[in-house]
Motif scaffolding. Structure first.
Motif, short mmCIF file in Angstrom:
data_model
loop_
_atom_site.label_atom_id
_atom_site.label_comp_id
_atom_site.label_asym_id
_atom_site.label_seq_id
_atom_site.Cartn_x
_atom_site.Cartn_y
_atom_site.Cartn_z
N ARG A 1 -11.46 -5.35 10.41
CA ARG A 1 -10.63 -5.14 11.59
C ARG A 1 -9.23 -5.71 11.39
NH1 ARG A 1 -12.52 -8.21 15.63
NH2 ARG A 1 -11.20 -7.17 17.14
N LEU A 2 -9.15 -6.88 10.75
CA LEU A 2 -7.83 -7.45 10.47
C LEU A 2 -7.04 -6.54 9.53
CD1 LEU A 2 -5.72 -9.68 10.66
CD2 LEU A 2 -6.94 -10.88 8.81
N TRP A 3 -7.69 -6.00 8.52
CA TRP A 3 -7.04 -5.09 7.58
C TRP A 3 -6.49 -3.87 8.32
CZ3 TRP A 3 -4.87 -4.71 3.07
CH2 TRP A 3 -4.71 -3.48 2.45
N ASP A 4 -7.30 -3.28 9.17
CA ASP A 4 -6.85 -2.11 9.92
C ASP A 4 -5.64 -2.45 10.79
OD1 ASP A 4 -9.00 -0.77 8.81
OD2 ASP A 4 -10.27 -0.98 10.59
N GLY A 5 -5.69 -3.60 11.44
CA GLY A 5 -4.59 -3.99 12.31
C GLY A 5 -3.32 -4.30 11.56
N VAL A 6 -3.45 -5.01 10.44
CA VAL A 6 -2.28 -5.34 9.63
C VAL A 6 -1.60 -4.07 9.13
CG1 VAL A 6 -1.56 -6.33 7.41
CG2 VAL A 6 -3.02 -7.65 8.94
N LEU A 7 -2.40 -3.11 8.67
CA LEU A 7 -1.81 -1.85 8.19
C LEU A 7 -1.10 -1.11 9.32
CD1 LEU A 7 -4.31 -0.27 5.66
CD2 LEU A 7 -2.37 -1.77 5.24
N THR A 8 -1.68 -1.17 10.51
CA THR A 8 -1.06 -0.48 11.64
C THR A 8 0.32 -1.04 11.95
OG1 THR A 8 -3.20 0.08 12.63
CG2 THR A 8 -1.30 0.07 14.09
N VAL A 9 0.42 -2.37 12.08
CA VAL A 9 1.72 -2.95 12.43
C VAL A 9 2.70 -2.87 11.26
CG1 VAL A 9 0.77 -4.44 14.20
CG2 VAL A 9 0.99 -5.31 11.89
N ALA A 10 2.21 -3.07 10.03
CA ALA A 10 3.10 -3.06 8.87
C ALA A 10 3.68 -1.67 8.62
CB ALA A 10 2.37 -3.55 7.63
N SER A 11 2.98 -0.63 9.03
CA SER A 11 3.46 0.72 8.79
C SER A 11 4.57 1.13 9.75
CB SER A 11 2.30 1.72 8.89
OG SER A 11 1.79 1.77 10.22
N VAL B 1 0.87 -1.18 0.00
CA VAL B 1 0.00 0.00 0.00
C VAL B 1 0.90 1.23 0.00
CG1 VAL B 1 -1.87 -1.19 1.20
CG2 VAL B 1 -0.15 0.08 2.51
N PRO B 2 0.38 2.39 -0.36
CA PRO B 2 1.21 3.59 -0.33
C PRO B 2 1.76 3.86 1.06
CG PRO B 2 -0.81 3.99 -1.57
CD PRO B 2 -0.97 2.65 -0.91
N GLY B 3 2.96 4.47 1.12
CA GLY B 3 3.55 4.84 2.39
C GLY B 3 2.72 5.88 3.12
N ARG B 4 2.99 6.04 4.41
CA ARG B 4 2.18 6.96 5.22
C ARG B 4 2.33 8.41 4.78
NH1 ARG B 4 3.35 5.66 11.44
NH2 ARG B 4 5.52 5.75 10.70
N ASP B 5 3.52 8.76 4.29
CA ASP B 5 3.78 10.14 3.88
C ASP B 5 3.95 10.21 2.38
OD1 ASP B 5 3.90 10.95 6.63
OD2 ASP B 5 5.94 10.12 6.71
N GLN B 6 3.53 11.33 1.80
CA GLN B 6 3.66 11.51 0.36
C GLN B 6 5.12 11.39 -0.05
OE1 GLN B 6 1.97 15.12 -1.09
NE2 GLN B 6 2.15 14.56 -3.23
N GLY B 7 5.37 10.55 -1.05
CA GLY B 7 6.72 10.37 -1.53
C GLY B 7 7.52 9.31 -0.80
N SER B 8 6.95 8.74 0.28
CA SER B 8 7.66 7.70 1.03
C SER B 8 7.49 6.36 0.34
CB SER B 8 7.15 7.63 2.46
OG SER B 8 5.79 7.26 2.50
N ALA B 9 8.36 5.41 0.71
CA ALA B 9 8.31 4.08 0.11
C ALA B 9 7.00 3.38 0.48
CB ALA B 9 9.50 3.26 0.61
N PRO B 10 6.53 2.47 -0.37
CA PRO B 10 5.31 1.73 -0.04
C PRO B 10 5.48 0.93 1.25
CG PRO B 10 5.95 1.39 -2.33
CD PRO B 10 7.10 2.08 -1.67
N THR B 11 4.37 0.71 1.92
CA THR B 11 4.33 -0.23 3.03
C THR B 11 3.97 -1.59 2.45
OG1 THR B 11 3.66 1.43 4.67
CG2 THR B 11 3.11 -0.86 5.15
N ALA B 12 4.86 -2.55 2.61
CA ALA B 12 4.65 -3.87 2.00
C ALA B 12 4.92 -4.96 3.02
CB ALA B 12 5.55 -4.04 0.78
N PHE B 13 4.25 -6.09 2.83
CA PHE B 13 4.39 -7.19 3.77
C PHE B 13 3.96 -8.49 3.10
CE2 PHE B 13 0.45 -4.86 4.35
CZ PHE B 13 -0.53 -5.83 4.25
N PHE B 14 4.44 -9.60 3.66
CA PHE B 14 4.01 -10.93 3.25
C PHE B 14 2.81 -11.34 4.11
CE2 PHE B 14 4.37 -15.25 5.05
CZ PHE B 14 3.85 -15.96 3.99
N GLY B 15 1.83 -11.98 3.48
CA GLY B 15 0.66 -12.45 4.23
C GLY B 15 -0.48 -11.45 4.18
N PRO B 16 -1.35 -11.48 5.19
CA PRO B 16 -1.34 -12.37 6.35
C PRO B 16 -1.81 -13.78 6.00
CG PRO B 16 -3.30 -11.02 6.40
CD PRO B 16 -2.49 -10.54 5.23
#
Length: 227
Positions: free
Chosen positions: A189-199, A161-176
């Motif tokens: 809820r799982l989506w929200d939580g995964v994005l929180t920890v992955a960021s 997914v896009p990084g938290r800040d404009q121009g920052s690297a994407p937030t990427a992860f394997f899984g869940p």
């Protein structure tokens, strides 16, 4: 009635998959649940567990080596379909293949490929691509685009997914890794939580032993990790 989200508020999600992976199938169905509850739009990309494991086949159990051999044709056909008919054909062809491989337990052979192509409204002769390396350069490039985001020590699927800040690297992860596929608000809820920890840039892994095999529960799923 809720207003449709504006284009600016929709989160673009890139999802790399290998269609033979049962865990990826379950995760991909979860992403469809997420799109019902959160303003996300998924772009689908092919990766290859055969490419990922080609230099370490001797380390793998025989059944996995066999699977890696069978896994070449589906990703080659998906790549050929995308190059000749556009990115939009990847999702319906993946769904057709995944349904046959994981829900119907069909063999990973040409007949199954042809049947999936028919369902997706694509020419059956695209199955020819499974027997050639004609599209391997693009297949490897697509695989590399995903794996570069997370490193070699993972597998399918990869989500970015896009990084938290404009121009920052994407937030990427394997899984869940999930089983069975979360539905409704649980999926959101799982989506929200995964994005929180992955960021979090200093977060790397959260894991527990799987107690449910990726087997019979698929059959009750509606409509999929490493090796």
């Amino acid at each position: 009635m809720n207003a449709s989200p504006s284009p600016e508020s929709v989160t673009g999600v890139d999802f790399w998959f290998d269609p033979v992976c049962p865990w990826t199938w379950l995760t991909s169905r979860w992403m469809f649940e997420v799109t019902k509850a959160r303003p996300v739009e998924v772009s689908w990309h092919v990766m290859s567990l055969s490419v990922l494991n080609e230099n370490r086949l001797d380390e793998l159990p025989e059944r996995i080596r066999t699977l890696m051999g069978e896994a070449w044709a589906p990703v080659r056909v998906l790549t050929a379909a995308r190059l000749t008919h556009g990115d939009e054909v990847l999702e319906p062809l993946y769904t057709a293949l995944g349904t046959r491989y994981h829900l119907e337990q069909r063999p990973k052979d040409r007949a199954t490929l042809e049947d999936a192509l028919r369902e997706a409204g694509l020419p059956v002769d695209l199955a020819d691509a499974g027997d050639t390396d004609q599209y391997d350069e693009e297949l490897r490039a697509s695989h590399r685009r995903g794996i570069t985001l997370v490193g070699e020590d993972v597998g399918s699927p990869i989500i970015a997914v896009p990084g938290r800040d404009q121009g920052s690297a994407p937030t990427a992860f394997f899984g869940p890794v999930v089983n069975p596929t979360p539905k409704g608000e649980d999926a959101a809820r799982l989506w929200d939580g995964v994005l929180t920890v992955a960021s979090m840039p200093n977060f790397y892994e959260l894991k527990r032993t799987r107690t449910t095999p990726a087997a019979p529960p698929w059959r009750s799923a509606s409509a999929g990790r490493r090796r």
